[in-house]
Write an enzyme that holds these catalytic residues in place. Sequence first.
Site, PDB file in Angstrom:
ATOM      1  CG  ASN A 211       6.894   7.711  11.806  1.00 31.29           C
ATOM      2  OD1 ASN A 211       6.444   6.495  10.736  1.00 31.29           O
ATOM      3  ND2 ASN A 211       7.243   7.980  12.174  1.00 31.29           N
ATOM      4  N   GLY A 260      10.477  -1.063  18.166  1.00 26.60           N
ATOM      5  CA  GLY A 260      11.076  -0.565  18.561  1.00 26.60           C
ATOM      6  C   GLY A 260      11.647   0.407  17.632  1.00 26.60           C
ATOM      7  CB  CYS A 263      10.660   6.545  14.636  1.00 28.18           C
ATOM      8  SG  CYS A 263      12.569   7.221  13.359  1.00 28.18           S
ATOM      9  CE  LYS A 324      14.740  -1.092  10.374  1.00 28.15           C
ATOM     10  NZ  LYS A 324      14.114  -0.252   9.369  1.00 28.15           N
TER      11      LYS A 324
HETATM   12  C1  UGA Z   1      10.008   4.259  11.047  1.00 28.29           C
HETATM   13  C2  UGA Z   1       8.894   4.607   9.211  1.00 28.29           C
HETATM   14  O1  UGA Z   1       8.579   3.105   8.240  1.00 28.29           O
HETATM   15  C3  UGA Z   1       9.954   5.670   8.576  1.00 28.29           C
HETATM   16  O2  UGA Z   1       9.249   5.514   7.549  1.00 28.29           O
HETATM   17  C4  UGA Z   1      10.211   6.141   9.209  1.00 28.29           C
HETATM   18  O3  UGA Z   1      10.480   8.286   8.260  1.00 28.29           O
HETATM   19  C5  UGA Z   1      10.744   6.500  10.622  1.00 28.29           C
HETATM   20  O4  UGA Z   1      10.755   6.165  11.371  1.00 28.29           O
HETATM   21  C6  UGA Z   1      11.925   7.654  11.113  1.00 28.29           C
HETATM   22  O5  UGA Z   1      10.218   8.116  11.782  1.00 28.29           O
HETATM   23  O6  UGA Z   1      12.767   8.724  11.409  1.00 28.29           O
HETATM   24  P1  UGA Z   1      12.650   2.716  11.230  1.00 28.29           P
HETATM   25  O7  UGA Z   1      12.036   2.727  12.545  1.00 28.29           O
HETATM   26  O8  UGA Z   1      13.877   2.781  10.831  1.00 28.29           O
HETATM   27  O9  UGA Z   1      10.938   3.243  10.470  1.00 28.29           O
HETATM   28  O10 UGA Z   1      11.964   1.069  11.398  1.00 28.29           O
HETATM   29  P2  UGA Z   1      10.455   0.330  10.681  1.00 28.29           P
HETATM   30  O11 UGA Z   1      10.997  -0.655   9.582  1.00 28.29           O
HETATM   31  O12 UGA Z   1       9.453   0.855  10.907  1.00 28.29           O
HETATM   32  O13 UGA Z   1      10.433  -0.681  12.235  1.00 28.29           O
HETATM   33  C7  UGA Z   1      10.046  -0.168  13.066  1.00 28.29           C
HETATM   34  C8  UGA Z   1       9.655  -1.352  14.210  1.00 28.29           C
HETATM   35  O14 UGA Z   1       8.714  -2.017  13.688  1.00 28.29           O
HETATM   36  C9  UGA Z   1      10.969  -2.021  14.473  1.00 28.29           C
HETATM   37  O15 UGA Z   1      10.911  -2.378  15.130  1.00 28.29           O
HETATM   38  C10 UGA Z   1      10.389  -2.815  13.145  1.00 28.29           C
HETATM   39  O16 UGA Z   1      10.763  -4.806  13.510  1.00 28.29           O
HETATM   40  C11 UGA Z   1       8.551  -3.448  13.528  1.00 28.29           C
HETATM   41  N1  UGA Z   1       8.022  -4.041  12.519  1.00 28.29           N
HETATM   42  C12 UGA Z   1       8.113  -3.171  11.623  1.00 28.29           C
HETATM   43  C13 UGA Z   1       7.281  -5.116  12.333  1.00 28.29           C
HETATM   44  O17 UGA Z   1       6.852  -5.497  13.695  1.00 28.29           O
HETATM   45  N2  UGA Z   1       6.229  -5.827  12.124  1.00 28.29           N
HETATM   46  C14 UGA Z   1       6.234  -5.320  10.618  1.00 28.29           C
HETATM   47  O18 UGA Z   1       5.807  -5.769   9.706  1.00 28.29           O
HETATM   48  C15 UGA Z   1       6.943  -4.348  10.726  1.00 28.29           C
END
Ligand code: UGA
Length: 432
Positions: A211, A260, A263, A324
Amino acid sequence: MKLCMIGTGYVGLVSGVCFADLGNEVICVDKNADKINFLKKGKIPIYEPGLSELVIKNFKNKRLNFSTNLKKSVSESDIIFICVGTPSKKGSSTADLSQIYDVAKEISSSINKFKIVITKSTVPVTTGDEIEKILSRKNNKNKFSVVSNPEFLREGEAIRDFIYPDRVVIGTLDKKSNRILKNLYSPLISKGASYLQTSRRAAELIKYASNAFLATKITFINEIANLCEKTGVNVEDISIGMGLDKRIGSRFLRAGPAYGGSCFPKDTKAITSTADKFKTNLSVVKSVIKSNKNRSKILLNRVYEILNKKIKNKKITFLGVTFKANTDDMRDSSSLIMIPALSKKGAQIKYFDPTGIKKEFSKIKNVYNSNSIKDAIKGSDLVIIHTEWNDFKSINFKSLIKGKKFIIYDMRNIYSPNKIKAQGFKYYSIGR
Ligand code: UGA
């Protein structure tokens, strides 16, 4: 094998339902009786695409059940997954493990035969050792094995991520537990998931390091996007160009608002706090946390510039407010920083989110929920695309609203700048 999931949040509920769908008998336990009754009626407390159908299907075929009785559920099960929350302690970076230890105490008095006790919750390295101590306090010698099996699913993609994971990580050196768990996960391994058996402490740390690394990747590209804006470069070319290097990889290089969710913000803080405890400095992750905190300020300054610093009485629309797409989760969403800041400066804000009205904004002055995209953008001076919902990806702004042209600030780079400008709109995006 009978499985017991303790905690019916994202991780517990999704994993429990998916394990049931793979043919296992699963009991999901939560101390919140309302939640359990709700689930028994086939109602889902969270927004997660596809989850409701799987709950109803597996509850009907009796592979999935729900209970508030932890002791009974544990004593009837072979594998216990601890899936309770590990939020940050109030006013601190450290993970609050009180729910984990409370559950461990309850499990310890319900061990009637050999059980594998697994932490699926994200827990700091060495937590498994503490759980082992708690379980050993009762006369449980040789009747349990404590394993770390972190979960890597993303909100909004949780079911797909569970069924098609890149890897299954099992933290145990106990051969029997490893054999049983490899068998439990065999349907996923046969579909291509890598299986990694490692020490328990390593498994715990793999989760946090993953993470923290993903958060670093996002923060890195967000800072590069700032440089792109100053130098007339398109950040998407940079993401593609970097991502083609297999050592870097193309995913999680989408520039946007601050990361955000439930996690990354808490886990980046917790891993630095663990490192501090062990007297080592995770300075890179500390910089990431600082940079991400500053991100909303940078985007707000851009909004001020776009509106020539005249915010008072400006009509601003937010399309999407969750952190997201495909989730109703508002935790640590950058909209929670931006909307109150703009309201304070006198803006009139309307927002539309596919998951509806948000209580977080109910007490903020001049912030209103709209029930449609059209209503939200009507009369607007500035439309901010904050969350990348599919609903916002093909809006024909020109035909939707006749008359006054608004400015568009696309914080997710959904649209092609040239196409939108050709429709007569002033258009801004991130890093291009
Ligand atoms: C994240 C991890 O991706 C999972 O693998 C993990 O299991 C989870 O945390 C957890 O620890 O439970 P999640 O928080 O659901 O998952 O969402 P993500 O898709 O990772 O996005 C997190 C944030 O990063 C969001 O705000 C999203 O908009 C942002 N993001 C993601 C970006 O700004 N750019 C990207 O390329 C990807």
